[in-house]
Design a protein around this motif. Structure first.
Motif, short mmCIF file in Angstrom:
data_model
loop_
_atom_site.label_atom_id
_atom_site.label_comp_id
_atom_site.label_asym_id
_atom_site.label_seq_id
_atom_site.Cartn_x
_atom_site.Cartn_y
_atom_site.Cartn_z
N ASN A 155 -4.52 22.01 -9.19
CA ASN A 155 -4.85 23.44 -9.25
C ASN A 155 -4.42 24.10 -7.94
N LEU A 156 -3.10 24.25 -7.78
CA LEU A 156 -2.52 24.65 -6.51
C LEU A 156 -1.72 25.94 -6.67
N VAL A 157 -1.96 26.88 -5.77
CA VAL A 157 -1.17 28.11 -5.67
C VAL A 157 -0.35 28.03 -4.39
N VAL A 158 0.96 28.15 -4.50
CA VAL A 158 1.83 28.16 -3.33
C VAL A 158 2.18 29.61 -2.99
N VAL A 159 1.82 30.04 -1.79
CA VAL A 159 2.21 31.36 -1.29
C VAL A 159 3.30 31.15 -0.25
N ASN A 160 4.48 31.63 -0.55
CA ASN A 160 5.62 31.50 0.37
C ASN A 160 5.83 32.80 1.11
N ILE A 161 5.58 32.78 2.42
CA ILE A 161 5.83 33.95 3.26
C ILE A 161 7.20 33.77 3.91
N SER A 162 8.11 34.65 3.59
CA SER A 162 9.47 34.54 4.15
C SER A 162 10.21 35.84 3.91
N GLY A 163 11.33 35.98 4.57
CA GLY A 163 12.22 37.09 4.31
C GLY A 163 13.47 36.65 3.59
N ASN A 164 13.46 35.41 3.09
CA ASN A 164 14.66 34.87 2.47
C ASN A 164 14.27 33.81 1.45
N ALA A 165 15.26 33.35 0.70
CA ALA A 165 15.03 32.32 -0.32
C ALA A 165 14.85 30.96 0.33
N VAL A 166 14.11 30.08 -0.34
CA VAL A 166 13.93 28.70 0.09
C VAL A 166 14.05 27.79 -1.11
N ALA A 167 14.39 26.53 -0.86
CA ALA A 167 14.40 25.53 -1.93
C ALA A 167 12.97 25.21 -2.34
N MET A 168 12.78 24.88 -3.61
CA MET A 168 11.45 24.54 -4.12
C MET A 168 11.53 23.28 -4.98
N PRO A 169 11.74 22.12 -4.38
CA PRO A 169 11.90 20.89 -5.17
C PRO A 169 10.64 20.50 -5.94
N TRP A 170 9.50 21.06 -5.59
CA TRP A 170 8.22 20.76 -6.20
C TRP A 170 7.83 21.76 -7.28
N LEU A 171 8.72 22.67 -7.63
CA LEU A 171 8.37 23.81 -8.47
C LEU A 171 7.75 23.41 -9.81
N GLU A 172 8.29 22.39 -10.45
CA GLU A 172 7.80 22.01 -11.78
C GLU A 172 6.40 21.42 -11.74
N LYS A 173 5.93 21.03 -10.56
CA LYS A 173 4.60 20.44 -10.44
C LYS A 173 3.53 21.46 -10.07
N VAL A 174 3.94 22.62 -9.62
CA VAL A 174 3.00 23.61 -9.08
C VAL A 174 2.71 24.68 -10.12
N PRO A 175 1.44 24.96 -10.40
CA PRO A 175 1.09 25.94 -11.43
C PRO A 175 1.50 27.37 -11.12
N ALA A 176 1.46 27.78 -9.85
CA ALA A 176 1.73 29.19 -9.53
C ALA A 176 2.40 29.32 -8.17
N VAL A 177 3.36 30.25 -8.10
CA VAL A 177 4.04 30.57 -6.84
C VAL A 177 4.00 32.08 -6.64
N VAL A 178 3.60 32.49 -5.45
CA VAL A 178 3.62 33.91 -5.09
C VAL A 178 4.57 34.07 -3.90
N GLN A 179 5.58 34.90 -4.05
CA GLN A 179 6.49 35.19 -2.95
C GLN A 179 5.97 36.39 -2.18
N SER A 180 5.55 36.14 -0.95
CA SER A 180 5.15 37.22 -0.07
C SER A 180 6.25 37.46 0.94
N TRP A 181 6.09 38.48 1.76
CA TRP A 181 7.10 38.83 2.75
C TRP A 181 6.38 39.07 4.07
N TYR A 182 7.08 39.67 5.02
CA TYR A 182 6.44 40.07 6.27
C TYR A 182 5.92 41.50 6.06
#
Length: 373
Positions: A148-175
């Motif tokens: 039951n994991l939410v990944v919040v990615n804070i960045s100004g650019n794209a990143v690789a997500m090799p774990w994506l299929e295992k994670v229920p939710a991803v939120v892309q935040s910025w600065y």
């Protein structure tokens, strides 16, 4: 804020018994650093501060560092005073985080990049497409002990997500400036229904980008050859048939939308005329929300090489649960023109075109053809 990926489509329930959150980006000041992007703000609310204020009285909110960004004193003073230094090994930090996560009802990973040198800053490039500081290994470990994991990615650019299929939710935040933490907390707790869309493509790996596949990055002797020509961003993905991780224009919501059939007010137009395309968009979920309807144009008969499609318009429409609204796009010659390098000007050619309407560059819902005389 862009809600990128989900399986359950649920938000944080304030009645949960325990939430584990963490990692340096949960407490780090993101307005500082990055060269000319540094801000001199009066204050900044971190994600952990905002979540503590918003739900701290209702849940047992735990925190662990999880990974070490670096041990420089100057850098750590940018983290709201939470950490002066850290000398535990990366494995020890992962083990501590997993021990907390296994007992929690919900795990929120707040990581990503920062504005330190070699990441999102001027004068230096990132060394890899992966998340720095072994964050990918940490995410893999966390989701193993608590799915039951939410990944919040804070960045100004794209990143690789090799774990994506295992994670229920991803939120892309910025600065996001001074109120970044409050904005994120509002989205995570469901007070705000996210409606952001990605302004560029997230690909799976570096080789999926034209500059890397064509081996023109970083160039040499201060010279860079743009061999991908006009095929940049989603245009490159379309040309090379590359499936993106998350496409240009992608973004989910806590509700759902339905697109009706597209209609046109005429089949042909002349250079001084315009054509209107309309369609109904409905909120079919139980939450009020906003959708960004995107218009792409495909030129079927150009004399020069052209992208498969190009974004030519978009409309953000707010819909209450169960509501339907009509969205209209007016097309004229300005959206059908392109630059001719021989004539050194924009030109428009007669021929057959298609209007593609969708939720993202890789999710086209309706297509309708027309002709320019």
């Amino acid at each position: 804020m862009v809600y990128c990926s989900e399986t359950a489509g649920t938000t944080i329930n304030p009645l949960l018994l325990g939430i584990f959150t963490g990692l340096p980006n949960a407490v780090k000041l993101m307005s500082i650093g990055g060269g000319s992007s540094t801000l001199k703000e009066k204050y900044e609310v971190s994600p952990f501060q905002a979540l503590s204020r918003k739900i701290g009285e209702d849940v047992d909110l735990m925190f662990a560092r999880g990974y070490v960004a670096d041990n420089e004193a100057r850098y750590n003073k940018e983290s709201l005073g939470e950490f002066a230094s850290e000398y535990r090994s990366g494995q020890e930090l992962i083990e501590e985080a997993c021990e907390m996560a296994v007992t929690a009802d919900l795990v929120i990973f707040i990581g990503g990049l920062n504005k330190h040198r070699g990441q999102d800053c001027e004068g230096a490039d990132r060394k890899s497409f992966e998340l720095p500081y072994a964050q990918d290994s940490l995410i893999e470990a966390l989701v193993e002990v608590n799915p039951n994991l939410v990944v919040v990615n804070i960045s100004g650019n794209a990143v690789a997500m090799p774990w994506l299929e295992k994670v229920p939710a991803v939120v892309q935040s910025w600065y996001n400036g001074t109120e970044a933490g409050n904005a994120l907390a509002a989205v995570l707790t469901g007070d705000v229904n996210p409606s952001g869309k990605l302004p560029f493509t997230f690909n799976e790996k570096l080789d999926d980008y034209g500059a890397h596949r064509l081996n023109t990055y970083p160039g040499n002797d201060y010279n860079v050859e743009y061999r991908e020509s006009i095929y940049i961003g989603y245009r490159w993905n379309d040309k090379e048939k590359i499936k993106p991780l998350f496409a240009f224009g992608h973004g989910l919501s806590y509700t759902s939308f339905k697109y009706g059939n597209a209609k046109k007010n005429k089949d042909r137009l002349v250079a001084t005329d315009s054509l209107t395309i309309s369609l109904d968009v409905s909120n079919t979920g139980n939450r009020d929300g906003a959708e960004v309807v995107q218009l792409y144009i495909k030129d079927n008969e150009s004399s020069l090489p052209r992208p498969e499609k190009e974004l030519k318009g978009f409309e953000k429409v707010f819909l209450r649960a169960g509501e339907t609204k009509k969205v209209c796009f007016v097309i004229d010659q300005s959206q059908l023109s392109f630059f001719d390098p021989k004539q050194h000007e924009f030109i428009v050619e007669p021929g057959k075109f298609e209007a593609w309407i969708g939720t993202a560059s890789d999710n086209i819902k309706r297509k309708i053809d027309f002709e320019l005389e």
